[in-house]
Write a protein that holds these residues in place. Sequence first.
Motif, short mmCIF file in Angstrom:
data_model
loop_
_atom_site.label_atom_id
_atom_site.label_comp_id
_atom_site.label_asym_id
_atom_site.label_seq_id
_atom_site.Cartn_x
_atom_site.Cartn_y
_atom_site.Cartn_z
N ILE A 1 -7.48 -35.02 1.83
CA ILE A 1 -8.73 -34.24 1.61
C ILE A 1 -10.15 -34.32 2.02
O ILE A 1 -9.92 -33.10 2.23
CB ILE A 1 -9.37 -35.14 0.19
CG1 ILE A 1 -8.42 -34.44 -1.62
CG2 ILE A 1 -10.96 -33.90 -0.18
CD1 ILE A 1 -9.21 -35.04 -3.08
N SER A 2 -9.88 -34.76 2.70
CA SER A 2 -10.90 -35.44 3.88
C SER A 2 -10.38 -34.05 5.49
O SER A 2 -10.97 -33.84 5.88
CB SER A 2 -11.17 -36.56 4.71
OG SER A 2 -11.97 -36.76 5.50
N LYS A 3 -9.53 -34.27 4.87
CA LYS A 3 -8.62 -33.45 6.48
C LYS A 3 -9.09 -32.20 6.29
O LYS A 3 -8.77 -31.12 7.30
CB LYS A 3 -7.33 -33.61 6.74
CG LYS A 3 -7.06 -35.06 7.38
CD LYS A 3 -5.70 -35.43 7.90
CE LYS A 3 -5.18 -36.38 8.80
NZ LYS A 3 -5.52 -36.63 10.26
N ALA A 4 -9.03 -31.24 4.98
CA ALA A 4 -9.47 -30.37 4.00
C ALA A 4 -10.64 -29.63 4.19
O ALA A 4 -10.58 -28.35 3.91
CB ALA A 4 -8.54 -30.29 2.99
N GLY A 5 -11.23 -30.41 4.98
CA GLY A 5 -12.93 -30.33 4.90
C GLY A 5 -13.96 -31.19 3.60
O GLY A 5 -14.92 -30.87 3.09
N GLY A 6 -12.54 -31.57 2.62
CA GLY A 6 -13.42 -32.31 1.25
C GLY A 6 -13.27 -31.18 0.56
O GLY A 6 -12.83 -30.48 0.41
N PHE A 7 -13.66 -31.80 -1.01
CA PHE A 7 -13.47 -30.77 -2.49
C PHE A 7 -15.21 -29.57 -2.00
O PHE A 7 -15.96 -29.72 -1.40
CB PHE A 7 -13.73 -31.40 -3.40
CG PHE A 7 -13.31 -32.18 -3.58
CD1 PHE A 7 -11.91 -32.20 -4.13
CD2 PHE A 7 -13.39 -33.59 -4.11
CE1 PHE A 7 -10.78 -32.65 -4.45
CE2 PHE A 7 -11.67 -34.31 -3.75
CZ PHE A 7 -11.09 -33.91 -4.51
N THR A 8 -14.72 -28.09 -2.47
CA THR A 8 -15.76 -27.37 -3.12
C THR A 8 -16.55 -27.87 -3.66
O THR A 8 -16.20 -28.94 -4.86
CB THR A 8 -15.19 -26.28 -3.49
OG1 THR A 8 -14.31 -26.27 -4.60
CG2 THR A 8 -14.44 -25.81 -2.22
N GLN A 9 -17.83 -27.11 -4.20
CA GLN A 9 -18.77 -28.12 -5.37
C GLN A 9 -18.16 -27.32 -6.36
O GLN A 9 -18.57 -27.77 -7.98
CB GLN A 9 -19.80 -26.83 -5.19
CG GLN A 9 -21.02 -26.87 -3.59
CD GLN A 9 -22.17 -26.78 -3.76
OE1 GLN A 9 -22.25 -25.58 -4.63
NE2 GLN A 9 -23.00 -27.16 -2.96
N ILE A 10 -16.99 -26.45 -7.14
CA ILE A 10 -16.68 -26.10 -8.03
C ILE A 10 -15.44 -26.73 -8.69
O ILE A 10 -14.76 -26.73 -9.30
CB ILE A 10 -16.72 -24.77 -8.75
CG1 ILE A 10 -15.50 -24.14 -6.94
CG2 ILE A 10 -17.79 -23.94 -7.77
CD1 ILE A 10 -15.57 -23.04 -7.94
N ALA A 11 -15.03 -28.00 -7.77
CA ALA A 11 -13.90 -28.89 -7.80
C ALA A 11 -13.82 -30.07 -8.15
O ALA A 11 -14.92 -30.56 -9.17
CB ALA A 11 -13.17 -29.27 -6.60
N ALA A 12 -12.99 -29.18 -9.72
CA ALA A 12 -12.58 -30.37 -10.61
C ALA A 12 -12.53 -32.05 -10.27
O ALA A 12 -10.50 -32.06 -10.77
CB ALA A 12 -11.83 -30.49 -11.68
N ARG A 13 -13.19 -33.45 -9.70
CA ARG A 13 -11.79 -34.33 -8.26
C ARG A 13 -12.23 -35.20 -9.45
O ARG A 13 -11.21 -35.67 -8.52
CB ARG A 13 -13.88 -34.53 -7.96
CG ARG A 13 -14.90 -33.95 -7.55
CD ARG A 13 -16.21 -34.13 -6.76
NE ARG A 13 -16.00 -35.85 -6.25
CZ ARG A 13 -16.34 -35.94 -5.13
NH1 ARG A 13 -15.82 -34.63 -4.60
NH2 ARG A 13 -15.49 -36.84 -4.45
N ASN A 14 -11.95 -35.75 -10.50
CA ASN A 14 -11.61 -36.12 -11.54
C ASN A 14 -9.81 -35.49 -12.68
O ASN A 14 -9.83 -36.54 -13.14
CB ASN A 14 -12.06 -36.72 -12.62
CG ASN A 14 -13.41 -37.56 -12.22
OD1 ASN A 14 -13.39 -38.16 -10.97
ND2 ASN A 14 -14.88 -37.99 -12.72
N ARG A 15 -10.04 -34.15 -11.59
CA ARG A 15 -8.51 -33.99 -12.39
C ARG A 15 -7.49 -33.31 -11.78
O ARG A 15 -6.66 -32.44 -11.52
CB ARG A 15 -8.48 -32.75 -13.65
CG ARG A 15 -9.57 -33.01 -14.55
CD ARG A 15 -9.59 -31.57 -15.73
NE ARG A 15 -9.32 -30.66 -14.96
CZ ARG A 15 -10.14 -29.65 -15.16
NH1 ARG A 15 -10.73 -29.96 -16.51
NH2 ARG A 15 -10.48 -28.26 -14.69
N THR A 16 -7.27 -33.91 -10.61
CA THR A 16 -6.31 -33.83 -8.68
C THR A 16 -5.64 -34.54 -9.24
O THR A 16 -5.61 -35.35 -9.87
CB THR A 16 -7.32 -34.86 -7.38
OG1 THR A 16 -8.93 -34.29 -7.27
CG2 THR A 16 -6.47 -34.59 -6.59
N ARG A 17 -4.65 -33.55 -8.60
CA ARG A 17 -2.85 -33.81 -8.98
C ARG A 17 -2.08 -34.39 -7.43
O ARG A 17 -2.37 -32.99 -7.14
CB ARG A 17 -2.51 -33.36 -9.98
CG ARG A 17 -2.49 -32.61 -11.40
CD ARG A 17 -2.19 -32.22 -12.01
NE ARG A 17 -2.28 -30.48 -11.85
CZ ARG A 17 -1.83 -29.42 -11.86
NH1 ARG A 17 -0.47 -29.47 -13.28
NH2 ARG A 17 -1.88 -28.24 -11.62
#
Length: 86
Positions: free
Chosen positions: A39-55
Amino acid sequence: MDKDLLYIPKADFFYIIGEVQSPGSYPYQEKEITLVEAISKAGGFTQIAARNRTRVIRVEDGNEKIIEVQVDAITKSGQKEKDIVK
């Protein structure tokens, strides 16, 4: 034929889609990479990402396997042992 050996090399790329800054394919440069590192290599999450529903979606022995991960438990709570090795 009997006693033939089939070698399937590890994938050269992994793919990140969804609400990250730079979705796409990324080369494996290390022997192993964790979910948080990917995820870090992809620049991290956007502000609207559902961080606790990552699959994480894998195909093992021809079957699709889905692993749900609560990324905040890893990054904010320091529970590194819950990070998934890709």
